[in-house]
Scaffold this motif. Structure first.
Motif, mmCIF file in Angstrom:
data_model
loop_
_atom_site.group_PDB
_atom_site.id
_atom_site.type_symbol
_atom_site.label_atom_id
_atom_site.label_comp_id
_atom_site.label_asym_id
_atom_site.label_seq_id
_atom_site.Cartn_x
_atom_site.Cartn_y
_atom_site.Cartn_z
ATOM 1 N N GLN A 213 -4.708 -1.737 -7.674
ATOM 2 C CA GLN A 213 -5.696 -2.784 -7.373
ATOM 3 C C GLN A 213 -5.043 -3.776 -6.444
ATOM 4 O O GLN A 213 -3.849 -4.054 -6.574
ATOM 5 C CB GLN A 213 -6.168 -3.472 -8.661
ATOM 6 N N ASP A 214 -5.807 -4.279 -5.486
ATOM 7 C CA ASP A 214 -5.248 -5.318 -4.632
ATOM 8 C C ASP A 214 -6.076 -6.590 -4.770
ATOM 9 O O ASP A 214 -7.028 -6.639 -5.546
ATOM 10 C CB ASP A 214 -5.072 -4.838 -3.182
ATOM 11 N N HIS A 215 -5.651 -7.608 -4.069
ATOM 12 C CA HIS A 215 -6.311 -8.921 -4.132
ATOM 13 C C HIS A 215 -6.716 -9.267 -2.717
ATOM 14 O O HIS A 215 -5.851 -9.576 -1.892
ATOM 15 C CB HIS A 215 -5.340 -9.978 -4.665
ATOM 16 N N LYS A 216 -8.023 -9.203 -2.443
ATOM 17 C CA LYS A 216 -8.469 -9.336 -1.047
ATOM 18 C C LYS A 216 -8.546 -10.788 -0.581
ATOM 19 O O LYS A 216 -8.328 -11.076 0.580
ATOM 20 C CB LYS A 216 -9.839 -8.676 -0.881
ATOM 21 N N ARG A 217 -8.884 -11.692 -1.502
ATOM 22 C CA ARG A 217 -9.074 -13.088 -1.066
ATOM 23 C C ARG A 217 -7.727 -13.775 -0.883
ATOM 24 O O ARG A 217 -6.763 -13.480 -1.571
ATOM 25 C CB ARG A 217 -9.895 -13.864 -2.097
ATOM 26 N N THR A 227 -8.878 -11.023 3.219
ATOM 27 C CA THR A 227 -7.683 -10.696 4.008
ATOM 28 C C THR A 227 -7.489 -9.181 3.957
ATOM 29 O O THR A 227 -8.266 -8.473 3.311
ATOM 30 C CB THR A 227 -6.436 -11.337 3.372
ATOM 31 N N GLY A 228 -6.410 -8.710 4.548
ATOM 32 C CA GLY A 228 -6.058 -7.290 4.414
ATOM 33 C C GLY A 228 -5.564 -6.953 3.016
ATOM 34 O O GLY A 228 -5.474 -5.784 2.649
ATOM 35 N N GLY A 229 -5.262 -7.962 2.218
ATOM 36 C CA GLY A 229 -4.724 -7.742 0.862
ATOM 37 C C GLY A 229 -3.533 -8.659 0.644
ATOM 38 O O GLY A 229 -2.602 -8.651 1.442
ATOM 39 N N TYR A 287 -14.637 4.468 2.076
ATOM 40 C CA TYR A 287 -13.529 5.411 2.203
ATOM 41 C C TYR A 287 -12.556 4.852 3.237
ATOM 42 O O TYR A 287 -12.971 4.253 4.227
ATOM 43 C CB TYR A 287 -14.009 6.732 2.801
ATOM 44 N N ASN A 288 -11.261 5.113 3.027
ATOM 45 C CA ASN A 288 -10.287 4.877 4.085
ATOM 46 C C ASN A 288 -9.499 6.168 4.279
ATOM 47 O O ASN A 288 -9.292 6.925 3.323
ATOM 48 C CB ASN A 288 -9.331 3.738 3.721
ATOM 49 N N CYS A 289 -9.052 6.381 5.516
ATOM 50 C CA CYS A 289 -8.443 7.675 5.847
ATOM 51 C C CYS A 289 -6.926 7.597 5.871
ATOM 52 O O CYS A 289 -6.275 8.372 6.540
ATOM 53 C CB CYS A 289 -8.984 8.171 7.180
ATOM 54 N N PHE A 291 -3.255 5.430 3.651
ATOM 55 C CA PHE A 291 -2.830 4.681 2.477
ATOM 56 C C PHE A 291 -3.285 3.229 2.593
ATOM 57 O O PHE A 291 -3.382 2.686 3.693
ATOM 58 C CB PHE A 291 -1.303 4.682 2.369
ATOM 59 N N GLY A 292 -3.532 2.599 1.459
ATOM 60 C CA GLY A 292 -3.823 1.167 1.450
ATOM 61 C C GLY A 292 -2.554 0.375 1.710
ATOM 62 O O GLY A 292 -1.445 0.839 1.448
ATOM 63 N N ASP A 293 -2.734 -0.804 2.211
ATOM 64 C CA ASP A 293 -1.621 -1.694 2.475
ATOM 65 C C ASP A 293 -2.017 -3.042 1.882
ATOM 66 O O ASP A 293 -2.944 -3.663 2.408
ATOM 67 C CB ASP A 293 -1.410 -1.780 3.997
ATOM 68 N N PRO A 294 -1.462 -3.488 0.770
ATOM 69 C CA PRO A 294 -0.176 -3.152 0.158
ATOM 70 C C PRO A 294 -0.201 -2.152 -1.005
ATOM 71 O O PRO A 294 0.803 -2.019 -1.708
ATOM 72 C CB PRO A 294 0.310 -4.507 -0.364
ATOM 73 N N GLU A 295 -1.287 -1.406 -1.202
ATOM 74 C CA GLU A 295 -1.293 -0.458 -2.332
ATOM 75 C C GLU A 295 -0.196 0.601 -2.193
ATOM 76 O O GLU A 295 0.409 1.026 -3.173
ATOM 77 C CB GLU A 295 -2.652 0.244 -2.441
ATOM 78 N N CYS A 296 0.041 1.058 -0.961
ATOM 79 C CA CYS A 296 1.067 2.078 -0.726
ATOM 80 C C CYS A 296 2.438 1.604 -1.226
ATOM 81 O O CYS A 296 3.207 2.389 -1.788
ATOM 82 C CB CYS A 296 1.141 2.373 0.775
HETATM 83 N N1 GLY Z 1 -5.513 -3.203 0.965
HETATM 84 C C1 GLY Z 1 -6.705 -2.627 1.425
HETATM 85 C C2 GLY Z 1 -6.577 -1.760 2.590
HETATM 86 O O1 GLY Z 1 -5.510 -1.318 2.958
HETATM 87 O O2 GLY Z 1 -7.597 -1.478 3.215
#
Ligand code: GLY
Ligand code: AMP
Length: 428
Positions: A213-217, A227-229, A287-289, A291-296
């Motif tokens: 899970q990330d935190h977008k705000r 934000t991007g996370g 969908y995203n194609c 890895f998430g950032d910062p989930e990765c």
């Molecule tokens: N943290 C969400 C993303 O990478 O899109």
């Protein structure tokens, strides 16, 4: 084995750092990389959207595998061009990356294969009046408006009133995001808890990787602009084993089979942004194609199994014969340190001290996201600048370790959220 990683953020630092530990990896080249990545790999100063430059680099380096970090080169067709040169690529073709590159495409795809998501309609530039009329079909605000194309994470507007939604329709269809908003998706607002789920795919098969899970705000308590996370943690309590199985059965597997059937085999990591509630179960937000950032960062920090065989199988096939990556540390947390002003114009150039001390905190790795080297100094050079990442046997300890490291970093222009993982901690 030589690996070429495309990108230069915290996500790519985490990938390079993890692959550096693989016994089979001898060389890692990262383009363009950053000063943190330079401690684990060789960096070549070629931008992630310089397709010709990257192709020339691949020709020169002969990597056994290319891993593409960001979405932009994938949507531009980098993976197709590398495959045409017989270079194995972890990352989807341009036709498959449309799952992220076009919201309209992904919504139509989900409708075709009955994949659970929000009710929607698409509108083109001439259809502002129809778009406004469609707002009437919802119970009331908030209204969700999405530019069709990539808009650097800014293309989604959650309007709190009809007037705001109508003005936004005019702005978007009027070209607010250029070609990206020449087409618009309006969809139902979904309530629930958001989570990020990652699966590895080889075009035929999908295998679950992990949830986060990330935190977008930008602000504590989930306030302020998106934000991007600003931070992430893994695992996500809401994505327990039973929920992960549902996501695989109801979303990921039908997606991979549908994409194959449509002649767009999906290879690489599929990142499904989910909304989960009691009534509907898991539904797709996007969908995203990639890895998430910062989930990765939190997933790579947790991962104990060597991911190389699975990443290679995504590129070349045979993922079904690989075992699932399943050995993980218990918990990981990443706290994003950003430059004052982010997500607006961030303050750049400030010297960052204390990085070595922060890296000495047990379980902590500081991934660089937006830094540059100036002589002997590391300076801020982006919005999101550092990802202070910690693993620990409990989530509470991981959070404490991450913030202990943050407090050792001397960077007056930097800020971070102080409540990363609050939701999971509250669950206990
Ligand atoms: N943290 C969400 C993303 O990478 O899109
Ligand atoms: P996206 O770029 O599609 O991830 O959207 C950005 C953020 O907007 C998501 O992370 C959600 O928080 C929110 N969002 C997008 N679509 C919806 C929706 N249909 N219902 C509720 N929130 C949404």
């Amino acid at each position: 084995m030589k690996i070429l990683i495309v990108g230069g953020g915290g996500r790519e630092h985490a990938l390079a750092w993890r692959l550096r530990q693989s016994p089979r990896v001898t060389d890692i080249v990262v383009a363009p990389g950053n000063p943190g990545i330079a401690t684990v790999a060789r960096c070549e100063n070629i931008a992630a959207d310089n397709i010709e430059g990257l192709l020339a680099l691949a020709k020169l380096e002969h990597p056994h595998l290319v891993i593409v970090g960001p979405e932009v080169p994938l949507v531009m067709g980098l993976a197709d061009k590398l495959r045409a040169m017989d270079v194995p690529v972890f990352g989807p073709s341009a036709k498959a990356a449309m799952l992220e590159g076009s919201k309209g495409f992904s919504k139509d795809f989900m409708a075709k294969y009955a994949i659970p998501t929000a009710r929607y309609r698409r509108f083109s530039t001439e259809q502002a009046a129809e778009a406004k009329a469609y707002l009437e079909t919802f119970d009331g605000p908030p209204y969700v408006l999405k530019a069709d194309g990539l808009a650097a994470g800014k293309g989604v507007v959650i309007a709190e009133s009809k007037a705001e939604a109508e003005a936004e329709i005019d702005d978007m269809l009027g070209g607010k995001f250029g070609a990206a908003s020449a087409s618009l998706v309006i969809e139902e607002f979904m309530h629930g808890e958001e989570a990020s789920f990652f699966a590895l795919c080889d075009g035929e098969t999908a295998v679950a990787l992990a949830g986060a899970q990330d935190h977008k705000r930008v602000g504590d308590g989930d306030t302020g602009p998106n934000t991007g996370g600003m931070g992430a943690y893994s695992p996500a309590p809401i994505l327990d084993a039973a929920m992960q199985q549902r996501v695989m059965d109801e979303i990921v597997t039908p997606t991979v089979l549908g994409m194959k059937q449509d002649g767009r085999p999906y290879r690489g990591v599929l990142f499904v942004g989910l909304m989960i509630d009691e009534k509907h179960g898991p539904r797709v937000v996007e969908y995203n194609c990639r890895f998430g950032d910062p989930e990765c960062q939190v997933i790579m920090a947790r991962l104990k199994d060597d991911p190389l065989p699975q990443l290679l199988a995504c590129a070349t096939g045979g993922l079904g014969d690989c075992k699932r990556l399943e050995r993980f540390s218990d918990h990981a947390v990443a706290v994003v340190m950003a430059g004052a002003g982010y997500p607006g114009e961030p303050k750049k150039g400030g010297v960052i001290g204390g990085l070595a001390e922060a890296g000495q905190v047990p379980g902590v790795t500081v991934f660089h996201a937006g830094t540059a080297r100036q002589g002997d100094d590391i300076v801020a050079n982006g919005g999101r600048v550092l990802n202070v990442t910690a693993t620990a046997p409990t989530l509470q300890e991981a959070v404490e370790r991450a913030y202990a490291a943050v407090d050792l970093i001397d960077w007056p222009d930097g800020f971070c959220r102080r409540d990363i993982a609050w939701r999971a901690l509250k669950r206990g």
